[in-house]
Scaffold this motif. Structure first.
Motif, PDB file in Angstrom:
ATOM      1  N   ASP A  15       0.954  -1.313  -0.075  1.00  0.00           N
ATOM      2  CA  ASP A  15       0.076  -0.068   0.051  1.00  0.00           C
ATOM      3  C   ASP A  15       0.916   1.512  -0.061  1.00  0.00           C
ATOM      4  N   ARG A  16       1.835   1.229   0.794  1.00  0.00           N
ATOM      5  CA  ARG A  16       2.647   2.534   0.959  1.00  0.00           C
ATOM      6  C   ARG A  16       3.572   2.677  -0.501  1.00  0.00           C
ATOM      7  N   LEU A  17       4.012   1.696  -1.046  1.00  0.00           N
ATOM      8  CA  LEU A  17       4.857   1.731  -2.239  1.00  0.00           C
ATOM      9  C   LEU A  17       3.791   2.513  -3.229  1.00  0.00           C
ATOM     10  N   ALA A  18       2.428   1.845  -3.565  1.00  0.00           N
ATOM     11  CA  ALA A  18       1.490   2.365  -4.239  1.00  0.00           C
ATOM     12  C   ALA A  18       1.261   4.203  -4.024  1.00  0.00           C
ATOM     13  N   ALA A  19       1.189   4.260  -2.675  1.00  0.00           N
ATOM     14  CA  ALA A  19       0.903   5.550  -2.492  1.00  0.00           C
ATOM     15  C   ALA A  19       2.044   6.495  -2.599  1.00  0.00           C
ATOM     16  N   LEU A  21       4.366   6.001  -5.364  1.00  0.00           N
ATOM     17  CA  LEU A  21       4.275   5.950  -6.674  1.00  0.00           C
ATOM     18  C   LEU A  21       3.002   7.028  -7.308  1.00  0.00           C
ATOM     19  N   HIS A  22       1.934   7.064  -6.503  1.00  0.00           N
ATOM     20  CA  HIS A  22       0.776   7.934  -6.924  1.00  0.00           C
ATOM     21  C   HIS A  22       1.347   9.226  -6.727  1.00  0.00           C
ATOM     22  N   GLU A  23       1.814   9.577  -5.565  1.00  0.00           N
ATOM     23  CA  GLU A  23       2.283  10.979  -5.133  1.00  0.00           C
ATOM     24  C   GLU A  23       3.545  11.481  -6.309  1.00  0.00           C
ATOM     25  N   ARG A  24       4.234  10.521  -6.540  1.00  0.00           N
ATOM     26  CA  ARG A  24       5.307  10.958  -7.412  1.00  0.00           C
ATOM     27  C   ARG A  24       4.726  11.083  -9.072  1.00  0.00           C
ATOM     28  N   THR A  25       3.858  10.429  -9.371  1.00  0.00           N
ATOM     29  CA  THR A  25       3.273  10.632 -10.679  1.00  0.00           C
ATOM     30  C   THR A  25       2.215  11.476 -10.836  1.00  0.00           C
ATOM     31  N   GLY A  26       1.310  11.380  -9.874  1.00  0.00           N
ATOM     32  CA  GLY A  26      -0.001  12.142  -9.934  1.00  0.00           C
ATOM     33  C   GLY A  26      -0.913  11.464 -11.200  1.00  0.00           C
ATOM     34  N   LEU A  27      -0.701  10.325 -11.504  1.00  0.00           N
ATOM     35  CA  LEU A  27      -1.589   9.343 -12.398  1.00  0.00           C
ATOM     36  C   LEU A  27      -2.699   8.802 -12.003  1.00  0.00           C
ATOM     37  N   ALA A  28      -3.834   8.544 -12.828  1.00  0.00           N
ATOM     38  CA  ALA A  28      -4.897   7.991 -12.113  1.00  0.00           C
ATOM     39  C   ALA A  28      -4.987   6.501 -11.886  1.00  0.00           C
ATOM     40  N   ASP A  29      -4.072   6.005 -12.847  1.00  0.00           N
ATOM     41  CA  ASP A  29      -4.262   4.532 -13.214  1.00  0.00           C
ATOM     42  C   ASP A  29      -2.880   3.714 -12.942  1.00  0.00           C
ATOM     43  N   LEU A  30      -2.834   2.525 -12.607  1.00  0.00           N
ATOM     44  CA  LEU A  30      -1.691   1.794 -12.054  1.00  0.00           C
ATOM     45  C   LEU A  30      -1.716   0.390 -12.944  1.00  0.00           C
ATOM     46  N   LEU A  41      -5.293  -3.578  -2.743  1.00  0.00           N
ATOM     47  CA  LEU A  41      -4.714  -2.348  -3.587  1.00  0.00           C
ATOM     48  C   LEU A  41      -5.753  -1.814  -4.451  1.00  0.00           C
ATOM     49  N   ILE A  42      -6.555  -2.698  -5.014  1.00  0.00           N
ATOM     50  CA  ILE A  42      -7.685  -2.234  -5.942  1.00  0.00           C
ATOM     51  C   ILE A  42      -8.751  -1.220  -4.967  1.00  0.00           C
ATOM     52  N   ARG A  43      -9.265  -1.710  -4.040  1.00  0.00           N
ATOM     53  CA  ARG A  43     -10.105  -1.063  -3.020  1.00  0.00           C
ATOM     54  C   ARG A  43      -9.452   0.230  -2.416  1.00  0.00           C
ATOM     55  N   GLY A  44      -8.277   0.110  -1.943  1.00  0.00           N
ATOM     56  CA  GLY A  44      -8.013   1.113  -0.945  1.00  0.00           C
ATOM     57  C   GLY A  44      -6.865   2.128  -1.650  1.00  0.00           C
ATOM     58  N   SER A  45      -6.276   1.823  -2.673  1.00  0.00           N
ATOM     59  CA  SER A  45      -5.077   2.603  -2.838  1.00  0.00           C
ATOM     60  C   SER A  45      -5.628   3.880  -3.657  1.00  0.00           C
ATOM     61  N   PRO A  46      -4.751   4.968  -3.731  1.00  0.00           N
ATOM     62  CA  PRO A  46      -5.314   6.099  -4.328  1.00  0.00           C
ATOM     63  C   PRO A  46      -5.440   6.256  -5.857  1.00  0.00           C
TER      64      PRO A  46
END
Length: 569
Positions: A272-276, A278-287, A303-308
């Protein structure tokens, strides 16, 4: 280059595999294990002439490019011999290029280009990939970074026509000081099943039986994009057989389950923290997410239910076996500059079915089996299932990934409580706690499971809604979850017809689906493999369209004249 370019991708490492991409949309792929019948069989010299070429006719003919993928093992030392084998076996001309792609990049190209996204963040996490000196991608690393360090996780910003590696976690390969999320889960698995790799799924299945707080173990140490393993965990991993899974003794089972629970929770929270990050670094909507760790369905569901991220795409072959597809697509897009329209609409990338091969297998049936050709095959299968029997289904092109998705599957009635134990004991010969997955008609999925999107590849767990758990004991795990596969007519027409007929017959839009294989075997590939699985296991019947094959001496029926053995809890 030919009018429709042809690129061959070869994975030379764990889960050895090959893929052929032809033109914009055609892809075929085959794992070595399916032919040798050895799970996770590594790529080696001789694979191409002995296993791949005889089974995959698409390898014959002109080739524009070959792309090879290696990892951190020693196979890359045999590069010259592999090149000679390629040119001799495929009849490559002297100017046919053969190029290398590093491991995590091949994972990424199996995930992003065939995804539904125009742009996305990319995450690759496994135990270990290529060494720094073998990278075929640009990434900023500190000056003086040793060339023998290994990639254990990689982070990307992806768009059509551009892939940028933002960061990697590196490790020196010394198992006395392991690092990374993949290393952690590998060590956790070895504590419980020390016999070798490939048991990670057992840890995930065992975890819900344990208490994650019982051992007092901490979360993993996550610093930005890097994961480190705390001393308390390393000390636990040094305890030898203290947590080894055994089949008898309730206290030992509980101790094993507690370790699995603690490790699974630590893994999920770190992911979860790695995904968070990466989301902060890229600002992209999809993974897009790939690598061996992307087979962890419980973590994927979280990850699907709780990631940003708005949407998360995981290819059906995120493990090393899928990197051959990644190699082929990398070659098509990056080396030849051709457009690829291939998308993961399904996972049926195996060889085209040969009706003559099916007929030959039926003609060669031994005396203990009998075959018929029902006028209504789907109806005949439904009647067997309604009688509590297990039925193998072998049809079409095989799945390229490790999940059976309806072409190499075992089906059963999810309402029969004893059927799960019967499959685990009499068919699979495996641990009693292993769950079975449900097939569900897509239009009924949201009513029965807590899902809000299609799940065609059986890649994440979801809660079985409380009001349906008692009526579906065979597919409801001890924590109330299941790993559903949604079924639509466009993807799997015969499976959809079968499930629709089952629903009409029983009022239940769900069937059990597990992989068509016997104890310790990979998925079956050929009709002979599937017939062999029928003979050597407690499977009741095999549908090999247009045939239905049964045993003259039928095994006991679960819940009727078969009862499960005692459990250790």
């Amino acid at each position: 280059m030919t009018g429709s370019p042809v690129v061959i991708g070869v994975n030379r490492t764990r889960d050895g595999s090959i893929a052929v991409a032809r033109g914009r949309t055609s892809v075929h792929s085959l794992q070595k294990e399916r032919m040798t019948r050895r799970e996770h069989h590594r790529g080696r010299l001789g694979d191409l002439p002995d296993h791949y070429l005889p089974r995959l006719p698409q390898l014959a003919g002109p080739v524009d490019l070959v792309v090879e993928g290696y990892s951190s093992d020693t196979e890359i030392a045999n590069l010259a011999a592999y090149r000679a084998e390629l040119r001799e076996t495929l009849g490559l001309t002297g100017d046919t290029p053969v190029v290398l792609v590093s491991h995590h990049l091949s994972h990424l190209y199996s995930a992003f280009p065939p995804s539904p996204f125009e742009e996305a963040a990319g995450l690759v996490v496994d135990t270990q990939g290529s060494r720094v000196r073998d990278f075929t991608e640009r990434v900023e690393l500190p000056r003086g970074t040793p060339g023998d360090l290994l990639e254990v996780s990689s982070f990307y910003r992806c768009a059509r026509g551009r892939v940028e590696c933002l960061a990697k976690q590196l490790w020196d390969g010394d198992w006395t000081r392991p690092a990374g999320l993949g290393c952690f889960y590998a060590l956790l698995t070895r504590m419980l099943w020390p016999s070798g790799g490939g048991d990670e799924g057992k840890v995930m299945d065992l975890a819900p039986f344990g208490d994650p707080d019982a051992l007092g173990l901490p979360e993993l140490d996550v610093r930005g994009h890097e994961v480190f393993i705390p001393r308390a965990w390393l000390d636990t991993f040094d305890q030898g057989a203290a947590f080894r899974y055994v089949t008898n003794g309730a206290s030992t089972f509980k101790r094993s389950a507690n370790l699995a629970a603690a490790g699974q929770r630590a893994f999920e929270r770190a992911l979860d923290r790695l995904a968070a990050w990466l989301h902060e670094r890229t600002g992209l909507a999809d993974l897009v997410f790939a690598g061996g760790t992307a087979l962890n369905c419980t973590a994927n569901g979280r990850l699907i239910r709780g990631s940003p991220f708005r949407e998360v795409f995981i290819p059906p072959s995120p493990h090393d076996g899928g990197t051959a597809v990644g190699c082929a697509l990398y070659g098509m897009i990056e080396c030849l500059g051709a457009e690829s329209g291939f998308r993961w609409a399904d996972d049926f990338l195996g060889p085209e079915p040969d009706p003559a091969e099916i007929d030959a297998a039926v003609r060669a049936l031994p005396e203990d089996l009998t075959a018929e050709r029902p006028a209504d095959l789907a109806g005949a299968i439904v009647e067997l299932l309604a009688g509590g029997r297990t039925v193998g289904l072998h049809q079409g092109r095989s799945e390229s990934g490790p999940r059976a998705l309806g072409n190499r599957s075992i089906l059963g009635d999810p309402r029969v409580p004893e059927l799960r134990d019967y499959v685990n004991v009499e068919v699979k010969g495996r641990e009693w706690f292993r769950p079975l997955a449900p097939l569900v008609l897509a239009e009924h999925a949201g009513r029965i499971f807590d899902v809000d999107r299609p799940a065609p590849f059986m890649q994440y767990t979801a809660e079985v809604r409380p009001e349906h758990r008692e009526e579906l004991p065979c597919v409801t795990h001890v924590d109330g979850t299941a790993r559903p596969q949604t079924v639509e007519p466009g993807r799997t027409p015969f499976l959809h017809e079968l499930l629709t007929r089952w629903h009409e017959r029983t009022g239940c839009p769900v069937l059990v689906n597990t992989s068509l294989n016997g104890p310790g075997d990979p998925l079956t590939e050929t009709p002979e493999h599937s017939v062999g699985t029928l003979r050597k296991t407690g499977l009741h019947a095999l549908a090999l369209p247009p045939y239905l094959i049964r045993k003259r001496d039928e095994p006991p029926v679960p819940g009727d004249d078969w009862q499960p053995p005692a459990r250790p809890v």
